[in-house]
Design an enzyme around this catalytic site. Structure first.
Site, PDB file in Angstrom:
ATOM      1  N   LYS A   1       0.799  -1.229   0.000  1.00  0.00           N
ATOM      2  CA  LYS A   1       0.000   0.000   0.000  1.00  0.00           C
ATOM      3  C   LYS A   1       0.835   1.284   0.000  1.00  0.00           C
ATOM      4  O   LYS A   1       0.378   2.347   0.383  1.00  0.00           O
ATOM      5  CB  LYS A   1      -1.001   0.049   1.178  1.00  0.00           C
ATOM      6  CG  LYS A   1      -1.797  -1.183   1.436  1.00  0.00           C
ATOM      7  CD  LYS A   1      -2.129  -2.016   0.265  1.00  0.00           C
ATOM      8  CE  LYS A   1      -3.165  -1.438  -0.674  1.00  0.00           C
ATOM      9  NZ  LYS A   1      -3.408  -2.388  -1.813  1.00  0.00           N
TER      10      LYS A   1
ATOM     11  N   HIS B   1       7.716  -7.337  -1.667  1.00  0.00           N
ATOM     12  CA  HIS B   1       7.370  -6.595  -0.449  1.00  0.00           C
ATOM     13  C   HIS B   1       8.377  -6.952   0.655  1.00  0.00           C
ATOM     14  O   HIS B   1       8.253  -6.517   1.790  1.00  0.00           O
ATOM     15  CB  HIS B   1       5.967  -6.962   0.036  1.00  0.00           C
ATOM     16  CG  HIS B   1       4.846  -6.393  -0.792  1.00  0.00           C
ATOM     17  ND1 HIS B   1       4.841  -5.109  -1.282  1.00  0.00           N
ATOM     18  CD2 HIS B   1       3.670  -6.938  -1.186  1.00  0.00           C
ATOM     19  CE1 HIS B   1       3.717  -4.883  -1.936  1.00  0.00           C
ATOM     20  NE2 HIS B   1       2.985  -5.983  -1.897  1.00  0.00           N
TER      21      HIS B   1
HETATM   22  S1  PPS Z   1      -0.282  -3.299  -3.180  1.00  0.00           S
HETATM   23  O1  PPS Z   1      -1.415  -4.157  -2.765  1.00  0.00           O
HETATM   24  O2  PPS Z   1       0.786  -3.302  -2.174  1.00  0.00           O
HETATM   25  O3  PPS Z   1       0.206  -3.597  -4.526  1.00  0.00           O
HETATM   26  O4  PPS Z   1      -0.908  -1.824  -3.188  1.00  0.00           O
HETATM   27  P1  PPS Z   1      -0.132  -0.516  -3.617  1.00  0.00           P
HETATM   28  O5  PPS Z   1      -0.207  -0.362  -5.078  1.00  0.00           O
HETATM   29  O6  PPS Z   1       1.205  -0.477  -2.966  1.00  0.00           O
HETATM   30  O7  PPS Z   1      -0.963   0.623  -2.933  1.00  0.00           O
HETATM   31  C1  PPS Z   1      -2.264   1.015  -3.341  1.00  0.00           C
HETATM   32  C2  PPS Z   1      -2.330   2.505  -3.096  1.00  0.00           C
HETATM   33  O8  PPS Z   1      -1.688   3.183  -4.200  1.00  0.00           O
HETATM   34  C3  PPS Z   1      -2.655   4.007  -4.852  1.00  0.00           C
HETATM   35  N1  PPS Z   1      -2.403   4.004  -6.288  1.00  0.00           N
HETATM   36  C4  PPS Z   1      -1.912   5.064  -6.961  1.00  0.00           C
HETATM   37  N2  PPS Z   1      -1.526   6.282  -6.537  1.00  0.00           N
HETATM   38  C5  PPS Z   1      -1.101   7.146  -7.493  1.00  0.00           C
HETATM   39  N3  PPS Z   1      -1.053   6.864  -8.802  1.00  0.00           N
HETATM   40  C6  PPS Z   1      -1.424   5.646  -9.264  1.00  0.00           C
HETATM   41  N4  PPS Z   1      -1.387   5.367 -10.557  1.00  0.00           N
HETATM   42  C7  PPS Z   1      -1.869   4.678  -8.310  1.00  0.00           C
HETATM   43  N5  PPS Z   1      -2.310   3.406  -8.407  1.00  0.00           N
HETATM   44  C8  PPS Z   1      -2.620   3.010  -7.176  1.00  0.00           C
HETATM   45  C9  PPS Z   1      -3.984   3.367  -4.505  1.00  0.00           C
HETATM   46  O9  PPS Z   1      -5.051   4.245  -4.703  1.00  0.00           O
HETATM   47  C10 PPS Z   1      -3.752   3.021  -3.054  1.00  0.00           C
HETATM   48  O10 PPS Z   1      -3.696   4.154  -2.206  1.00  0.00           O
HETATM   49  P2  PPS Z   1      -4.987   4.713  -1.418  1.00  0.00           P
HETATM   50  O11 PPS Z   1      -4.449   5.705  -0.425  1.00  0.00           O
HETATM   51  O12 PPS Z   1      -5.647   3.561  -0.778  1.00  0.00           O
HETATM   52  O13 PPS Z   1      -5.820   5.385  -2.447  1.00  0.00           O
END
Ligand code: PPS
Length: 332
Positions: free
Chosen positions: A70, A138
């Site tokens: 996340k 991770h």
């Molecule tokens: S995981 O399960 O570990 O792969 O999840 P991860 O991708 O690390 O985290 C998900 C959060 O990243 C946000 N997200 C993004 N932010 C900015 N740009 C892009 N393109 C993007 N894609 C995913 C996603 O919304 C989650 O954050 P939160 O705060 O929950 O919105």
């Protein structure tokens, strides 16, 4: 040595036995955790992680993306894929692979090659992948494949404000939990996170491990912040390309290629992709809809979900635990 032809299940059995002997507890996840070398792992990923550590053979051209869950993993996968493959796939083109496939399919987690059940053993699958291979983990730095340090391969770490990590994780778990399963109430989950009990936590140990390595070996390990990628996307993506050994040329900069990468990988663009709307990620043991990876993508969303006191508590713990590491998240 690669995991042998006898199949993944056989190769994993010694690691499964080791994993089963490790301290266990319930956590804020939907699976129990196992503790290994100071970190809490989702139980189903413990044996695959140990198998990766011992058997994965890194190439100098490999790129490994490392994150706490996340922290922006999906975003980082998309950005690095777009940067590295921009020669073959123009980021501004309408037929880019990121418009047809999930970033998680284009940049697989290393552990996914070792998860059982799997029809094919991971060694040949990994061997057959053309260079440059892009993978994600991770895993804490200390549990990276033993072949990585000194191989010349690049490691990119993306760090995010732990308060936003917690809030994002909590929403994710609510979204993906199988029907009927329980996750702890919000306050209890927050206390566990503050106590270091989270997937691949403690969060501070995870960050510090990669931070220290990025200071010691800046040519091999790059430490990025989600917040900086948001604030200065173009500058961060240009630094990233340089680190990966494929800097943007003057012509590319003049024609807006870094901006095209950012637009392609934006949350709204990624969310609109069909594969991210109806696809599924995971293996037989645990799988969930790709839509769960795209929520708000904001810096400071924690303010809508946790109190100032809770924020101060977590900030205080993280600062205290990072003291002496040279890394500080304060004020960001
Ligand atoms: S995981 O399960 O570990 O792969 O999840 P991860 O991708 O690390 O985290 C998900 C959060 O990243 C946000 N997200 C993004 N932010 C900015 N740009 C892009 N393109 C993007 N894609 C995913 C996603 O919304 C989650 O954050 P939160 O705060 O929950 O919105």
């Amino acid at each position: 040595m690669f995991v042998g032809e006898s199949g993944c299940a056989d190769a994993l059995s010694k690691y499964e036995a080791l994993a089963a002997s490790l301290p266990a507890r319930q956590g804020l996840g939907i699976t129990p955790y196992r503790k290994y070398d100071g970190f809490w792992y989702p139980e189903h990923l413990m044996a695959p992680t140990l198998a990766v550590r011992d058997t994965f053979a890194a190439r100098p051209t490999d790129v490994i993306l490392a994150t706490m869950p996340k922290s922006g993993t999906t975003w980082l996968k998309a950005v690095v894929y777009a940067v590295v493959h921009r020669g073959r796939h123009a980021p501004a083109g309408g037929r880019h692979p990121l418009l047809a496939s999930s970033p998680h399919d284009l940049v697989p987690f290393l552990h996914s090659f070792y998860e059982s059940p799997r029809s094919a053993p991971p060694g040949p699958l990994l061997e057959d992948m053309p260079s440059p291979r892009l993978f994600a983990v991770h895993t804490p730095f200390t549990a990276l494949p033993a072949s990585v340090p000194g191989s010349g391969c690049r490691v990119v770490y993306l760090c995010r404000d732990p308060k936003d990590v917690f809030v994002s994780l909590r929403h994710f778990l609510d979204e993906i939990k199988p029907g009927g399963s329980d996750i702890p109430p919000f306050a209890e989950a927050f206390d566990q996170f503050c106590g270091g009990v989270s997937p691949f936590g403690p969060v501070w140990g995870h960050m510090a491990g990669y931070w220290e390595e990025s200071v010691a070996r800046p040519g091999e390990v790059m430490f990025l912040r989600y917040e900086h990628l948001k604030e200065d996307a173009v500058g961060t993506v240009r630094r990233l390309a340089e680190f990966l050994g494929c800097p943007f040329t003057d012509e590319e900069v003049a024609s807006g290629v870094p901006e095209a990468v950012i637009a392609l990988c934006s949350l709204d663009r990624m969310r609109s992709v069909q594969a991210n709307q109806d696809g599924v990620h995971g293996t037989g043991r645990l799988s969930f809809k790709n839509t769960a990876f795209f929520r708000k993508g904001e810096v400071g969303d924690w303010k809508a979900h946790i109190t100032t006191e809770m924020a101060q508590k977590l900030d205080g713990i993280v600062e205290e635990m990072l003291r002496g590491s040279g890394l500080s998240l304060a004020g960001k």
